[in-house]
Design an enzyme around this catalytic site. Structure first.
Site, PDB file in Angstrom:
ATOM      1  N   LYS A  13       0.827  -1.218   0.000  1.00 52.34           N
ATOM      2  CA  LYS A  13       0.000   0.000   0.000  1.00 52.34           C
ATOM      3  C   LYS A  13       0.857   1.262   0.000  1.00 52.34           C
ATOM      4  CE  LYS A  13      -2.015  -1.029   3.971  1.00 52.34           C
ATOM      5  NZ  LYS A  13      -1.495  -2.358   4.289  1.00 52.34           N
ATOM      6  N   ARG A  87      -9.607   0.972   8.333  1.00 49.51           N
ATOM      7  CA  ARG A  87      -9.119  -0.384   8.562  1.00 49.51           C
ATOM      8  C   ARG A  87     -10.174  -1.253   9.243  1.00 49.51           C
ATOM      9  NH1 ARG A  87      -3.304   0.585   8.367  1.00 49.51           N
ATOM     10  NH2 ARG A  87      -2.117  -1.317   8.630  1.00 49.51           N
ATOM     11  N   ARG A 126      11.610  -6.029   4.902  1.00 44.85           N
ATOM     12  CA  ARG A 126      11.439  -4.583   4.668  1.00 44.85           C
ATOM     13  C   ARG A 126      12.374  -3.764   5.574  1.00 44.85           C
ATOM     14  NH1 ARG A 126       5.521  -2.122   4.697  1.00 44.85           N
ATOM     15  NH2 ARG A 126       5.396  -2.953   6.808  1.00 44.85           N
ATOM     16  N   ARG A 160      11.275  -1.955  11.062  1.00 49.56           N
ATOM     17  CA  ARG A 160      10.198  -1.563  11.961  1.00 49.56           C
ATOM     18  C   ARG A 160       9.998  -2.652  13.019  1.00 49.56           C
ATOM     19  NH1 ARG A 160       5.246   0.090   8.036  1.00 49.56           N
ATOM     20  NH2 ARG A 160       4.135  -1.004   9.686  1.00 49.56           N
ATOM     21  N   ARG A 171      -0.600  -8.771  13.487  1.00 51.35           N
ATOM     22  CA  ARG A 171      -1.084  -7.796  12.497  1.00 51.35           C
ATOM     23  C   ARG A 171      -1.958  -8.485  11.456  1.00 51.35           C
ATOM     24  NH1 ARG A 171       4.067  -5.215  10.147  1.00 51.35           N
ATOM     25  NH2 ARG A 171       2.662  -3.865   8.995  1.00 51.35           N
TER      26      ARG A 171
HETATM   27  P1  AMP Z   1       0.863   0.496   8.495  1.00 52.38           P
HETATM   28  O1  AMP Z   1       2.053   1.372   8.325  1.00 52.38           O
HETATM   29  O2  AMP Z   1      -0.309   0.925   7.660  1.00 52.38           O
HETATM   30  O3  AMP Z   1       1.201  -0.966   8.338  1.00 52.38           O
HETATM   31  O4  AMP Z   1       0.387   0.688  10.016  1.00 52.38           O
HETATM   32  C1  AMP Z   1       1.214   0.350  11.093  1.00 52.38           C
HETATM   33  C2  AMP Z   1       0.408   0.258  12.370  1.00 52.38           C
HETATM   34  O5  AMP Z   1      -0.206   1.518  12.655  1.00 52.38           O
HETATM   35  C3  AMP Z   1      -0.750  -0.731  12.346  1.00 52.38           C
HETATM   36  O6  AMP Z   1      -0.318  -2.058  12.620  1.00 52.38           O
HETATM   37  C4  AMP Z   1      -1.646  -0.169  13.444  1.00 52.38           C
HETATM   38  O7  AMP Z   1      -1.125  -0.472  14.729  1.00 52.38           O
HETATM   39  C5  AMP Z   1      -1.485   1.328  13.246  1.00 52.38           C
HETATM   40  N1  AMP Z   1      -2.502   1.835  12.298  1.00 52.38           N
HETATM   41  C6  AMP Z   1      -2.284   2.373  11.057  1.00 52.38           C
HETATM   42  N2  AMP Z   1      -3.448   2.730  10.485  1.00 52.38           N
HETATM   43  C7  AMP Z   1      -4.426   2.424  11.375  1.00 52.38           C
HETATM   44  C8  AMP Z   1      -5.843   2.526  11.370  1.00 52.38           C
HETATM   45  N3  AMP Z   1      -6.516   3.021  10.310  1.00 52.38           N
HETATM   46  N4  AMP Z   1      -6.524   2.103  12.476  1.00 52.38           N
HETATM   47  C9  AMP Z   1      -5.880   1.616  13.528  1.00 52.38           C
HETATM   48  N5  AMP Z   1      -4.547   1.461  13.602  1.00 52.38           N
HETATM   49  C10 AMP Z   1      -3.821   1.856  12.539  1.00 52.38           C
END
Ligand code: AMP
Length: 214
Positions: A13, A87, A126, A160, A171
């Site tokens: 994404k 999400r 990553r 990360r 996740r």
């Molecule tokens: P990402 O970078 O999109 O993989 O997001 C990393 C982490 O941020 C996720 O595993 C969640 O803990 C948090 N996060 C990101 N976007 C959301 C969302 N829309 N709702 C809740 N938690 C989020």
């Protein structure tokens, strides 16, 4: 056209959104990046989000929706790409309400489809630049010099915490339980499109571009 891009962790994404933003001059809203920046800057928001992120859980809706609302208030009239939000169903409803208040809507909800067996390798390999956020992969997209960012030249690439194996499982579970049902939600709304997320970054981008421009 305003776009929501969603898919499992590791579906690409962030990488694909960054390309869309660059080529189509859209406004990029990545909730994951917003949270990571908040943590880096040690803000209240960052402190609240950190424990959830470290465990691979979703950050509670009231925190996440509030953060997105603030961005919407200062976004202006540019077309946007929402990456990592919504999400879950509650966030999707909150988004609709927010957009209606701003006289906007979602044109397409793009699902980046990647088989489960590929996600783990993508996530564990990553590496991210702490300084500018550029994303690499130890096998498929290594930086020219080990540990050094090609984009900004800083030697600050890191893995990360939530890309470590123990957290990834959680996740993926959060994704299955909360995010996967959005496929039906956007199908019913007539906004759903699927893009095959397997292959080279450029190849996937061509498919994505056709979908959002066609
Ligand atoms: P990402 O970078 O999109 O993989 O997001 C990393 C982490 O941020 C996720 O595993 C969640 O803990 C948090 N996060 C990101 N976007 C959301 C969302 N829309 N709702 C809740 N938690 C989020």
């Amino acid at each position: 056209m305003n776009i929501v891009i969603f898919g499992a962790p590791g579906a690409g994404k962030g990488t694909q959104s960054a390309l869309l933003v660059e080529k189509l001059n859209m406004f990029h809203i990545s909730t994951g990046d917003l949270f990571r920046n908040a943590i880096k800057n040690k803000t209240d928001l960052g402190m609240k989000a950190k424990a959830y992120m470290d465990r691979g859980d979703l950050v509670p809706d009231e925190i996440t929706v509030g953060m997105v609302e603030e961005v919407f208030d200062r976004m202006g009239d540019r077309e946007f790409i929402l990456d990592g939000f919504p999400r879950n169903a509650a966030q999707a409803l909150a988004l609709e309400k927010m957009l209606a208040e701003h006289g906007k809507d979602v044109g397409r909800a793009v699902f980046l489809k990647v088989p489960r067996e590929l996600l783990m390798a993508r996530l564990t390999g990553r590496r991210v630049c702490r300084n500018c956020g550029a994303v690499y992969h130890i096998d498929s997209k290594p930086p020219k010099h080990m540990g050094v960012c090609d984009e900004c030249g800083k030697k600050d690439l890191y893995q990360r915490d939530d890309d470590k194996e123990a957290v990834i499982a959680n996740r993926l579970e959060a994704y299955d339980k909360s995010t996967a049902p959005l496929v039906d939600y956007y199908r019913r709304a007539g906004k759903y499109v699927e893009v095959d997320g397997v292959g080279e970054t450029g190849e996937v981008f061509q498919r994505l571009r056709l979908t959002v421009q066609g």
